[in-house]
Design an enzyme around this catalytic site. Structure first.
Site, PDB file in Angstrom:
ATOM      1  N   LYS A  77       0.847  -1.198   0.000  1.00  0.00           N
ATOM      2  CA  LYS A  77       0.000   0.000   0.000  1.00  0.00           C
ATOM      3  C   LYS A  77       0.883   1.250   0.000  1.00  0.00           C
ATOM      4  O   LYS A  77       1.941   1.257   0.647  1.00  0.00           O
ATOM      5  CB  LYS A  77      -0.919  -0.039   1.229  1.00  0.00           C
ATOM      6  CG  LYS A  77      -2.016   1.010   1.243  1.00  0.00           C
ATOM      7  CD  LYS A  77      -2.937   0.803   2.445  1.00  0.00           C
ATOM      8  CE  LYS A  77      -4.037   1.845   2.532  1.00  0.00           C
ATOM      9  NZ  LYS A  77      -4.912   1.637   3.709  1.00  0.00           N
ATOM     10  N   SER A 152      -9.825   1.663   2.675  1.00  0.00           N
ATOM     11  CA  SER A 152      -8.948   2.433   1.815  1.00  0.00           C
ATOM     12  C   SER A 152      -7.901   1.581   1.096  1.00  0.00           C
ATOM     13  O   SER A 152      -7.310   2.029   0.122  1.00  0.00           O
ATOM     14  CB  SER A 152      -8.245   3.518   2.628  1.00  0.00           C
ATOM     15  OG  SER A 152      -7.404   2.922   3.601  1.00  0.00           O
ATOM     16  N   SER A 176     -10.026  -0.662   6.865  1.00  0.00           N
ATOM     17  CA  SER A 176      -9.422  -0.543   5.537  1.00  0.00           C
ATOM     18  C   SER A 176      -8.711  -1.775   5.001  1.00  0.00           C
ATOM     19  O   SER A 176      -8.375  -1.797   3.820  1.00  0.00           O
ATOM     20  CB  SER A 176      -8.457   0.632   5.515  1.00  0.00           C
ATOM     21  OG  SER A 176      -9.179   1.806   5.313  1.00  0.00           O
TER      22      SER A 176
HETATM   23  N1  GLN Z   1     -13.337   3.889   6.022  1.00  0.00           N
HETATM   24  C1  GLN Z   1     -12.761   4.314   7.263  1.00  0.00           C
HETATM   25  C2  GLN Z   1     -12.429   5.778   7.199  1.00  0.00           C
HETATM   26  O1  GLN Z   1     -12.615   6.370   6.165  1.00  0.00           O
HETATM   27  C3  GLN Z   1     -11.570   3.492   7.591  1.00  0.00           C
HETATM   28  C4  GLN Z   1     -10.323   3.932   6.963  1.00  0.00           C
HETATM   29  C5  GLN Z   1      -9.147   3.083   7.327  1.00  0.00           C
HETATM   30  O2  GLN Z   1      -9.269   2.038   7.953  1.00  0.00           O
HETATM   31  N2  GLN Z   1      -7.987   3.571   6.966  1.00  0.00           N
HETATM   32  O3  GLN Z   1     -12.010   6.337   8.168  1.00  0.00           O
END
Ligand code: GLN
Length: 473
Positions: A77, A152, A176
């Site tokens: 990532k 994400s 994410s």
């Molecule tokens: N979807 C969640 C957010 O937007 C989780 C994001 C993540 O785990 N990095 O905060």
């Protein structure tokens, strides 16, 4: 070489029995990545030293020094630092930022002889559930390219689901890793907070972030986790081995039924109930549990997380990192740099985070959310006095269409309902493929989430393997 369904374990066998070299294995993935990446937008960059990395792995194998990941092609990532490579967190503000050191997890993977194919797309600074917040365009779900892959860590998920890498590393602040794993038909693991060092991961919500694997099988996820875990003095929240328990296979599974009524698609709930029934038939004891405060988790998370994000993103001022834009004076330099560098969602969270921390509002919002967080932790602690693991769906819906929720942040945040409580509590959780549901004539994957107590990470691999067998049977 047939890449579809190829696991780390099978690739290891090919390499160790000299049926393929790492150079050949990696070349097969490179061909596929080059052919498919325009369509999927999974990699932001495919590295040009991949063959050299594979040659080094072949030398390790020739010397008999191979480890479980030697010669295994991985996607990383774009918020995990690899020395000498760009790490942009899919943001314009870090477009030209070149990492000057390796993240702890990268050091570990390099020692193991793993091969990094490229850096994978994500929502900007890991804020989002769809990769639509990437400054470099959305990634596409290989099961239906009109749909989002989740986020994400959408890029990492697509590399694995689309056979552009065997496995990948993602980060999970509120779901994410698990949510894109669920939406792409993969295994995704969020370790206990502190199991994996965050050194060299671009910080989002420092009290919530964890690095973890996305893979095609529970065993593969476990191999990756075992390689990257461990205490690191550069992350004061990382935990010693003694903290972790090597427990038995979980027998007693708690289901918080009261929490599953809101906003879950009917066929997802049906698939979940059928899976739970199969676990019961397999000999697991299923009990109803109460987690009275988890209904507040989403609201509390979207205060705590932006608060931490606004603090972490304060360092991007164009002076020390990334792209700088010149204004008419120093203040204008900052405003130009941050105004042009950050996307919409990042700006939204900086605004929310700054507001909930500001004097006069911190008591009403930030401190209250922190108190709710304690209650949520307590809910899990109490529940685990009585059960070994807890089961929920990972995501209330399968992958939605690109654009469907992009202009409605609250609808987007709702995707995280089952994943954020876990980060708030700091406990580990795994998402596993739980079959498919149909949307517009296409069958789309969905996920089962198992949650374990602090330090009981290994029990999730045990139940995960059970579940793979039960669902596969
Ligand atoms: N979807 C969640 C957010 O937007 C989780 C994001 C993540 O785990 N990095 O905060």
């Amino acid at each position: 070489m047939e890449l579809k369904d190829l696991t780390i374990r099978e690739a290891r066998k090919l390499l160790d029995e000299n049926k393929a070299t790492a150079v050949e294995l990696v070349a097969a993935y490179m061909r596929r990545a080059q052919e498919k990446n325009d369509e999927f937008n999974a990699y932001l960059e495919i590295f040009d030293d991949v063959e050299e990395q594979a040659k080094r792995a072949d030398e390790m194998i020739a010397r008999g020094e191979m480890k479980p990941l030697t010669g295994i092609p991985l996607a990383i990532k774009d918020n995990i630092l690899i020395k000498g490579c760009v790490a942009s967190a899919a943001s314009k503000i870090l477009e030209n930022y070149v990492a000057s050191y390796d993240a702890h997890v990268i050091e570990k993977l390099k020692e193991a002889g793993a091969v990094f194919l490229g850096r994978a797309n994500m929502d900007e600074f890991a804020m989002g559930s769809s990769t639509e917040n990437s400054a470099y365009g959305v990634s596409r779900n290989p099961h239906d390219t009109m749909r989002i892959p989740g986020g994400s860590s959408g890029g990492p998920a697509v590399t694995v689901a689309g056979d552009l890498a065997i496995a990948a590393l993602g980060t999970d602040t509120g779901g994410s890793i698990r949510q894109p794993a669920a939406l792409c038909g993969l295994v995704g693991f969020k370790p206990t907070y502190g199991a994996v060092s965050r050194y060299g991961a671009i910080a989002l919500g420092s009290s919530l972030d964890q690095i973890g694997p996305l893979a095609k099988s529970v065993e593969d996820a476990q191999i990756l986790f075992e390689t990257i875990r461990g205490i690191d003095e550069r992350d004061s929240t990382s935990l010693p081995d003694t903290f972790f328990k090597n427990g038995d296979t979980p027998k007693k599974i708690g289901v918080p039924r009261h929490f599953l009524n809101e906003g879950v698609d009917e066929d997802v709930l049906t698939a979940f109930n059928e899976s739970v029934e199969k676990l019961r038939v397999d000999g697991h004891e299923i009990v109803d549990i109460e987690l009275p405060n988890v209904k507040y988790a989403l609201a509390a998370y979207y205060i705590v997380m932006p608060a931490e994000a606004s603090t972490n993103l304060a360092r991007y001022d164009g002076v020390r990192y990334g792209v700088a834009h010149k204004g008419k004076d120093l203040l204008d330099d900052y405003m130009q740099t941050r105004g042009k560098g950050f996307g919409k969602e990042s700006r939204r969270r900086i605004l929310i985070g700054t507001f909930v921390l500001s004097s006069g509002y911190a008591d009403a919002y930030y401190r209250k959310a922190t108190a709710v967080r304690e209650q949520i932790r307590e809910d899990f602690r109490k529940a685990f006095e009585n059960v070994d693991v807890i089961a929920t769906p990972t995501s209330p819906t399968p992958a939605f269409k690109i654009g469907e929720r992009a202009s409605d942040p609250l609808a987007m945040y709702a995707a995280d309902i089952f994943t954020v409580p876990i980060n708030m509590a700091g406990v580990p959780a795994i998402s596993l493929p739980m079959g498919k549901v149909e949307r517009d004539g296409t069958r789309l994957p969905i996920g089962m989430q198992f949650i374990a107590p602090h330090g009981a990470d290994s029990s999730l691999f045990s139940i995960g393997k059970d579940f793979e067998r039960i669902i596969g049977a």
